[in-house]
Structures are given as structure tokens and as C-alpha cells.
Design an enzyme around this catalytic site. Structure first.
Site, PDB file in Angstrom:
ATOM      1  N   LYS A 113      37.683  32.452  45.613  1.00  3.87           N
ATOM      2  CA  LYS A 113      36.457  31.956  45.128  1.00  3.87           C
ATOM      3  C   LYS A 113      35.148  32.677  45.634  1.00  3.87           C
ATOM      4  O   LYS A 113      35.373  32.921  46.729  1.00  3.87           O
ATOM      5  CB  LYS A 113      36.226  30.370  45.275  1.00  3.87           C
ATOM      6  CG  LYS A 113      37.431  29.483  44.988  1.00  3.87           C
ATOM      7  CD  LYS A 113      37.565  29.750  43.379  1.00  3.87           C
ATOM      8  CE  LYS A 113      38.664  29.003  43.068  1.00  3.87           C
ATOM      9  NZ  LYS A 113      39.151  29.018  41.556  1.00  3.87           N
TER      10      LYS A 113
ATOM     11  N   ASP B 191      37.465  30.948  31.953  1.00  6.36           N
ATOM     12  CA  ASP B 191      38.037  29.835  32.185  1.00  6.36           C
ATOM     13  C   ASP B 191      37.288  28.450  31.772  1.00  6.36           C
ATOM     14  O   ASP B 191      37.658  27.931  30.723  1.00  6.36           O
ATOM     15  CB  ASP B 191      38.385  29.830  33.913  1.00  6.36           C
ATOM     16  CG  ASP B 191      38.750  28.644  34.476  1.00  6.36           C
ATOM     17  OD1 ASP B 191      39.055  27.570  33.601  1.00  6.36           O
ATOM     18  OD2 ASP B 191      38.807  28.340  35.582  1.00  6.36           O
TER      19      ASP B 191
ATOM     20  N   LYS C 255      43.147  25.823  31.406  1.00  3.02           N
ATOM     21  CA  LYS C 255      43.256  24.648  32.076  1.00  3.02           C
ATOM     22  C   LYS C 255      43.553  23.322  31.082  1.00  3.02           C
ATOM     23  O   LYS C 255      42.878  22.864  30.169  1.00  3.02           O
ATOM     24  CB  LYS C 255      42.211  24.114  32.997  1.00  3.02           C
ATOM     25  CG  LYS C 255      41.798  24.948  34.085  1.00  3.02           C
ATOM     26  CD  LYS C 255      40.884  24.382  34.789  1.00  3.02           C
ATOM     27  CE  LYS C 255      40.763  25.045  36.349  1.00  3.02           C
ATOM     28  NZ  LYS C 255      40.255  26.560  36.331  1.00  3.02           N
TER      29      LYS C 255
END
Length: 368
Positions: free
Chosen positions: A165, A241, A265
Site C-alpha cells: 500500500k 480495482d 473483488k
């Protein structure tokens, strides 16, 4: 076969370590999980899970799943769960949008369909690769030293893929990327995940400064419009994403060449049924994939693995699993677990793992 009842359970999932996104802008310590049990008149039972990553990450939260199931239940009861498209259309008609609330029901229906056919979900979907999928760690740390320490902790568990991250501070992000690249092991997969944490100018500055490293960046900016605006000004591979939510998003990304990788996801996009269409768009346009649960237990990780097993080995970089990040166990070691940094597809029909009911407590809602 018909759905005769839907039971909803709520479970708090404390994280093993505090977790930060976007350079420390967002902090998470506990996830709010919703487990859904779908029972049929034939005796088959399917389980689903929806666990958003808190309520500040994307437009999804635990109470919203439970409210959504309550709203949709009257439209689903009496349907054949094996007819997943019929169930999908009933949910979409009963509650437009709110895809994250539909994912656990979709998952439970696929679980039942697999059991009825005596096949794992991945085989029922027409895939079923038995190649173990690398697990991608999620390295949500604030400082460079913490980042390196977290990567090493996951390496000791066998992980060979890492989602690091970054975001929010240009100089710090450049330093973090270069430090991580200096310790990258041969064959390791590293994705630098910005989680929408850069403006357009910040994204271009970091990507330009790291162009010599040829690294992958995930969701560098807030929207698809932002990603489109910078796409002609850098040469870095991009994964989308958070901006990959609907089939229309997938079609636009593929058509306009906005990304080389999809981060699918399952909870966010509405479950396996909708995710499979995104997979096919990606494959038709030469786009690779990471497959992930948004968060949750071994149930959510197993669902992600089933979809990953329907993707050709060369097009699936890794799966992300949350089970090593939480401190609650609901299935007593069952289901696919970390083996040398990889997950292995279960051979059990359906999902391949169900929770121990004693770990869930009483349902917070039952619909018949």
C-alpha cells in the site's frame, strides 16, 4: 428444488495487526462480516459471506448487506438456487445497485448448485485448474521500515506475492517503492496499490520517477476518468480495482485501454455470477487478473479461489486471502489454507467449506 429459508449471521473479525490504507489516511482494526445460510426444501444448504473492508473504504458496509438481504428475501424465497441467473435477476429487480449485498446470496446459490451437481464450484463454472494460486499479502503499513517488516513476516509464511500500500505523499511513495524493489526476491510478484490515494499530478510524478523499475500500480487515482486522463503520459502497467464495479466499467476499461490488469473483488462486484462476465471481458482483451475477496473468513477466500481456478494459469497473477489477517476462526482449519504461500482448490462439491455453527451465535435475521 426451492429456497425455503435464508438465515443471516453477523460476526466481528478483529485484525491481527492494525491496517492502514493511503499512507495512513484510513485505519482498520475490525471487519464486520455477514454470513448467509440458504436452506432448500431438498435438504441442501449453501453458505455465503459478505465482508466489506470497513465502511470508509468504498460504498459498502456490513449493516447494508443485512438490510439488503432483508429487502431481497421475499423475492428470492421459492426460487431454484441452481438457476443462478434467475436468482441474480430477482435480486437486481428487487434492489437495483447495492451489488455488495447480493454477493453472499449468489455465493450460497453456487454452493448449493455445486453440491447438487457433485462438483466443486470452479468445475461447475467450466474451469477448475488445480494449479495452486499464489496468495498476495496485503501490506498496509505507514512507514518504510514497517513495510519491509510486514513483507518479511509474510515471506516467513511462504508468501511470494505482495500488495504494497502506497499513496498520499509523492516523496515517501517513491522511497518506499525503491526500497521494496531493492529487497524483491527473484520470482516475487509485487503490486503497488495506491487505493485511489493520488491526484493526477501525484500519479504522474511517482510513475515517472519509478519508470526505470517497470513496476505495476493499482488504482492510482480516484476514478476511471482520472486514470484515462493520465494513461497516455506514463508507461507503467496499471491494475484497476475500486473503479471496477459493474460490467459497464469492465467494458470501458477494456475498450479504452485504461488498464492491463483487472483486480476483481467478488463482494464488490456482486459475486461469482457477475465476476465471471468481467473475467471473460478481460480474457477477450488480453487483460490479466488478480482475484480477491474484499475481506472476510476462509469462506470468502475460497470463493475467490474458485473464480481464480476458472482463469487460465498464465492470466491469473494471484489471489488475495484475508484469513491470515484475522484472529477469528469459523471453520476449524478446514477449507483452502496457506501452503507454502499458495491456496489449493478443494475437491469437495460446492464451495468446499462451511462454518462451524457454534462459532456464529444466533442469527440476526431469518426469512421464510
Amino acid at each position: 428444488m426451492k429456497i425455503k429459508s435464508i438465515s443471516v449471521y453477523q460476526l466481528d473479525l478483529p485484525l491481527e495487526h492494525p491496517y492502514w490504507l493511503s499512507g495512513g489516511r484510513l485505519k482498520f482494526e475490525t471487519l464486520d462480516a455477514t454470513l448467509v445460510k440458504v436452506e432448500t426444501d431438498s435438504g441442501l444448504i449453501g453458505w455465503g459471506e459478505g465482508t466489506p473492508w470497513g465502511h470508509t473504504y468504498v460504498p459498502a458496509h456490513g449493516p447494508g448487506i443485512r438490510a439488503g438481504v432483508e429487502t431481497m428475501a421475499p423475492f428470492i424465497l421459492g426460487l431454484d438456487p441452481r438457476k443462478v441467473l434467475q436468482v441474480e435477476r430477482a435480486m437486481d429487480a428487487a434492489l437495483p445497485g447495492h451489488l455488495y449485498a447480493k454477493s453472499p446470496i449468489d455465493m450460497a446459490c453456487w454452493d448449493i448448485a455445486g453440491q447438487a451437481a457433485n462438483l466443486p464450484i470452479a468445475d461447475l463454472m467450466g474451469g477448475g485448474s488445480r494449479t495452486p494460486r499464489p496468495i498476495a499479502s496485503s501490506v498496509g503499513a505507514k512507514t518504510i521500515d514497517e513495510t519491509l517488516a510486514v513483507i518479511e513476516r509474510y515471506r516467513k509464511r511462504g508468501y511470494v506475492a505482495h500488495s504494497v500500500k502506497i499513496g498520499g505523499d509523492v516523496e515517501r511513495d517513491i522511497a518506499r517503492i525503491r526500497d521494496v524493489e531493492c529487497i524483491r526476491n527473484p520470482g516475487e510478484i509485487i503490486l503497488y496499490d495506491v487505493n485511489r490515494g493520488w491526484t493526477r499530478q501525484q500519479a504522474l510524478r511517482v510513475m515517472s520517477a519509478c519508470a526505470d523499475l517497470n513496476v505495476m500500480f493499482e488504482q492510482p487515482c480516484e476514478t476511471l476518468d482520472d486514470i484515462a486522463a493520465i494513461s497516455g503520459h506514463h508507461a507503467s502497467p496499471v491494475s484497476v480495482d475500486e473503479s471496477l464495479v459493474t460490467l459497464q466499467d469492465a467494458a470501458r476499461i477494456a475498450r479504452d485501454g485504461l488498464a492491463e490488469i483487472f483486480g476483481i473483488k467478488l463482494n464488490r462486484v456482486g459475486g461469482l455470477t457477475k465476476a465471471a462476465r468481467m473475467r471473460d471481458i478481460a480474457l477477450a482483451h488480453g487483460i490479466d487478473m488478480f482475484v480477491m475477496a474484499t475481506g472476510g473468513t476462509v469462506l470468502a477466500d475460497t470463493e475467490a479461489l474458485h473464480l481464480a481456478a476458472t482463469i487460465p494459469d498464465e492470466n491469473c497473477h494471484a489471489v488475495w486471502a484475508c484469513q491470515d489477517m484475522i484472529t477469528v476462526e469459523i471453520a476449524a482449519g478446514r477449507g483452502p489454507r496457506n501452503r507454502d504461500g499458495h491456496l489449493h482448490l478443494p475437491e469437495t462439491p460446492g464451495l468446499g467449506v462451511h462454518p462451524d455453527k457454534t462459532t456464529l451465535g444466533d442469527p440476526v435475521g431469518v426469512y421464510r
